[in-house]
Write a protein that holds these residues in place. Structure first.
Motif, PDB file in Angstrom:
ATOM      1  N   LEU A 149       0.857  -1.189   0.000  1.00  0.00           N
ATOM      2  CA  LEU A 149       0.000   0.000   0.000  1.00  0.00           C
ATOM      3  C   LEU A 149       0.889   1.234   0.000  1.00  0.00           C
ATOM      4  N   SER A 150       0.590   2.188  -0.868  1.00  0.00           N
ATOM      5  CA  SER A 150       1.392   3.406  -0.923  1.00  0.00           C
ATOM      6  C   SER A 150       0.511   4.644  -1.022  1.00  0.00           C
ATOM      7  N   PHE A 151       0.983   5.710  -0.382  1.00  0.00           N
ATOM      8  CA  PHE A 151       0.404   7.049  -0.507  1.00  0.00           C
ATOM      9  C   PHE A 151       1.496   7.934  -1.095  1.00  0.00           C
ATOM     10  N   LYS A 152       1.292   8.433  -2.303  1.00  0.00           N
ATOM     11  CA  LYS A 152       2.292   9.265  -2.966  1.00  0.00           C
ATOM     12  C   LYS A 152       1.656  10.582  -3.403  1.00  0.00           C
ATOM     13  N   PRO A 153       2.344  11.695  -3.148  1.00  0.00           N
ATOM     14  CA  PRO A 153       1.758  13.009  -3.468  1.00  0.00           C
ATOM     15  C   PRO A 153       1.700  13.271  -4.960  1.00  0.00           C
ATOM     16  N   ASN A 154       0.672  14.022  -5.354  1.00  0.00           N
ATOM     17  CA  ASN A 154       0.593  14.478  -6.741  1.00  0.00           C
ATOM     18  C   ASN A 154       1.721  15.472  -7.006  1.00  0.00           C
ATOM     19  N   ALA A 155       2.103  15.613  -8.253  1.00  0.00           N
ATOM     20  CA  ALA A 155       3.193  16.524  -8.614  1.00  0.00           C
ATOM     21  C   ALA A 155       2.858  17.973  -8.271  1.00  0.00           C
ATOM     22  N   ASP A 156       1.569  18.326  -8.353  1.00  0.00           N
ATOM     23  CA  ASP A 156       1.176  19.714  -8.090  1.00  0.00           C
ATOM     24  C   ASP A 156       0.765  19.949  -6.641  1.00  0.00           C
ATOM     25  N   GLY A 157       0.898  18.915  -5.793  1.00  0.00           N
ATOM     26  CA  GLY A 157       0.572  19.072  -4.390  1.00  0.00           C
ATOM     27  C   GLY A 157      -0.905  19.134  -4.084  1.00  0.00           C
ATOM     28  N   SER A 158      -1.743  18.698  -5.024  1.00  0.00           N
ATOM     29  CA  SER A 158      -3.197  18.802  -4.847  1.00  0.00           C
ATOM     30  C   SER A 158      -3.818  17.585  -4.181  1.00  0.00           C
ATOM     31  N   GLY A 159      -3.002  16.621  -3.789  1.00  0.00           N
ATOM     32  CA  GLY A 159      -3.554  15.418  -3.172  1.00  0.00           C
ATOM     33  C   GLY A 159      -2.565  14.268  -3.259  1.00  0.00           C
ATOM     34  N   TYR A 160      -3.104  13.057  -3.211  1.00  0.00           N
ATOM     35  CA  TYR A 160      -2.265  11.859  -3.199  1.00  0.00           C
ATOM     36  C   TYR A 160      -2.836  10.794  -4.129  1.00  0.00           C
ATOM     37  N   PHE A 161      -1.950   9.932  -4.596  1.00  0.00           N
ATOM     38  CA  PHE A 161      -2.370   8.706  -5.260  1.00  0.00           C
ATOM     39  C   PHE A 161      -2.263   7.583  -4.235  1.00  0.00           C
ATOM     40  N   VAL A 162      -3.387   6.930  -3.964  1.00  0.00           N
ATOM     41  CA  VAL A 162      -3.406   5.811  -3.024  1.00  0.00           C
ATOM     42  C   VAL A 162      -3.464   4.532  -3.849  1.00  0.00           C
ATOM     43  N   SER A 163      -2.442   3.700  -3.721  1.00  0.00           N
ATOM     44  CA  SER A 163      -2.341   2.496  -4.552  1.00  0.00           C
ATOM     45  C   SER A 163      -2.192   1.250  -3.694  1.00  0.00           C
ATOM     46  N   LEU A 164      -2.896   0.210  -4.083  1.00  0.00           N
ATOM     47  CA  LEU A 164      -2.784  -1.094  -3.439  1.00  0.00           C
ATOM     48  C   LEU A 164      -2.431  -2.134  -4.487  1.00  0.00           C
ATOM     49  N   SER A 165      -1.380  -2.898  -4.221  1.00  0.00           N
ATOM     50  CA  SER A 165      -0.987  -3.999  -5.090  1.00  0.00           C
ATOM     51  C   SER A 165      -1.082  -5.297  -4.298  1.00  0.00           C
ATOM     52  N   VAL A 166      -1.748  -6.301  -4.866  1.00  0.00           N
ATOM     53  CA  VAL A 166      -1.923  -7.592  -4.210  1.00  0.00           C
ATOM     54  C   VAL A 166      -1.460  -8.682  -5.172  1.00  0.00           C
ATOM     55  N   VAL A 167      -0.370  -9.368  -4.793  1.00  0.00           N
ATOM     56  CA  VAL A 167       0.161 -10.464  -5.599  1.00  0.00           C
ATOM     57  C   VAL A 167      -0.120 -11.764  -4.865  1.00  0.00           C
ATOM     58  N   ASN A 168      -0.860 -12.648  -5.517  1.00  0.00           N
ATOM     59  CA  ASN A 168      -1.196 -13.945  -4.933  1.00  0.00           C
ATOM     60  C   ASN A 168      -0.649 -15.030  -5.846  1.00  0.00           C
ATOM     61  N   ASN A 169       0.499 -15.585  -5.464  1.00  0.00           N
ATOM     62  CA  ASN A 169       1.121 -16.622  -6.295  1.00  0.00           C
ATOM     63  C   ASN A 169       0.346 -17.933  -6.247  1.00  0.00           C
ATOM     64  N   ASN A 170      -0.419 -18.138  -5.175  1.00  0.00           N
ATOM     65  CA  ASN A 170      -1.226 -19.358  -5.089  1.00  0.00           C
ATOM     66  C   ASN A 170      -2.339 -19.350  -6.134  1.00  0.00           C
ATOM     67  N   LEU A 171      -2.985 -18.192  -6.290  1.00  0.00           N
ATOM     68  CA  LEU A 171      -4.063 -18.062  -7.269  1.00  0.00           C
ATOM     69  C   LEU A 171      -3.565 -17.529  -8.603  1.00  0.00           C
ATOM     70  N   LYS A 172      -2.276 -17.173  -8.637  1.00  0.00           N
ATOM     71  CA  LYS A 172      -1.669 -16.604  -9.842  1.00  0.00           C
ATOM     72  C   LYS A 172      -2.428 -15.356 -10.303  1.00  0.00           C
ATOM     73  N   THR A 173      -2.649 -14.462  -9.346  1.00  0.00           N
ATOM     74  CA  THR A 173      -3.324 -13.195  -9.642  1.00  0.00           C
ATOM     75  C   THR A 173      -2.439 -12.040  -9.208  1.00  0.00           C
TER      76      THR A 173
END
Length: 240
Positions: free
Chosen positions: A157-181
């Motif tokens: 999970l990451s919170f990264k600021p926008n280039a113009d300082g107007s907010g954030y990009f909230v990103s979630l990455s989920v890697v499941n090798n068991n389900l290959k997703t």
């Protein structure tokens, strides 16, 4: 597949409960589910009763942000307690701030069945509410980190600021090798939306730690069966 169609969330709730989306044959049960669990309003079911410090029923009060490619909601999950033979109460498990992400599958359509969860601990909440407008933070979760199955399921999970300082990009990455997703969600949040999250998280922090039991409630007000856990509170980010 439960696909929710959401519109007009800024209208009064009483209008939402009695109106369907224009031109859409949305079933009442699906629409009611969307209002109760996703709308970001403080919604309390009528069957909730406060009696001698006990609360029955479930309270739904997520803060939700709906954007073009995905949606994000946040809500506290309270800690669990058990009663000791001495009559005292012991903390079993601290609470979390549960973040839920789910993808968009069309204009104002979101697929709830494909949701992914990320549980923020008290320390992670502290990291998040302390970042500045130009700061970023990232968290990694692996339920099998100390076992031979480490790396099979990874969440980032990451919170990264926008280039113009107007907010954030909230990103979630989920890697499941068991389900290959490999699922990834990105939700842009404005400065105002992040301010709401920061304030709400700060308010919830002592509650997910269980400290409100000491400061706000006498010991007699704790449920007569504190070891009984509401099913909602037992849900973790790894239950799916």
């Amino acid at each position: 597949m439960a696909i929710l169609k959401l519109a007009g969330f800024l209208r009064p709730r009483n209008q939402l409960l009695h109106k369907r989306l224009p031109g859409e044959g949305v079933r009442d049960s699906i629409w009611q589910h969307a209002i109760n669990t996703l709308a970001g309003f403080s919604t309390v079911r009528q069957n909730i009763v406060a009696d001698a410090g006990k609360l029955t029923g479930r309270v739904f009060a997520p803060y939700s942000v709906f954007k073009g490619k995905a949606a994000l909601s946040a809500e506290p999950r309270l800690p669990t307690f058990s009663k000791l033979d001495s009559g005292g109460v012991k903390l079993n498990r601290r609470g979390v701030i549960m973040l839920t992400f789910w993808p968009s599958v069309g204009e104002r359509k979101y697929d709830w069945e494909k949701r992914q969860l990320f549980a923020l601990s008290a320390t992670e909440v502290g990291s998040l509410i302390s970042i500045g407008t130009r700061d970023s933070c990232e968290f990694f979760h692996d339920p099998s980190m100390l076992s031979s199955n480490a790396g099979q399921v990874r969440k980032s999970l990451s919170f990264k600021p926008n280039a113009d300082g107007s907010g954030y990009f909230v990103s979630l990455s989920v890697v499941n090798n068991n389900l290959k997703t490999n699922d990834r969600f990105t939700v842009p949040v404005t400065t105002a939306e992040f301010a709401v999250m920061r304030t709400a998280f700060s308010f919830a922090l002592p509650h997910i730690m269980g400290w409100d039991r000491f400061t706000n409630q006498p010991s007699e007000s704790i449920s007569q069966s504190p070891s009984k856990v509401v099913p909602q509170l037992m849900e973790t980010e790894w239950d799916r």
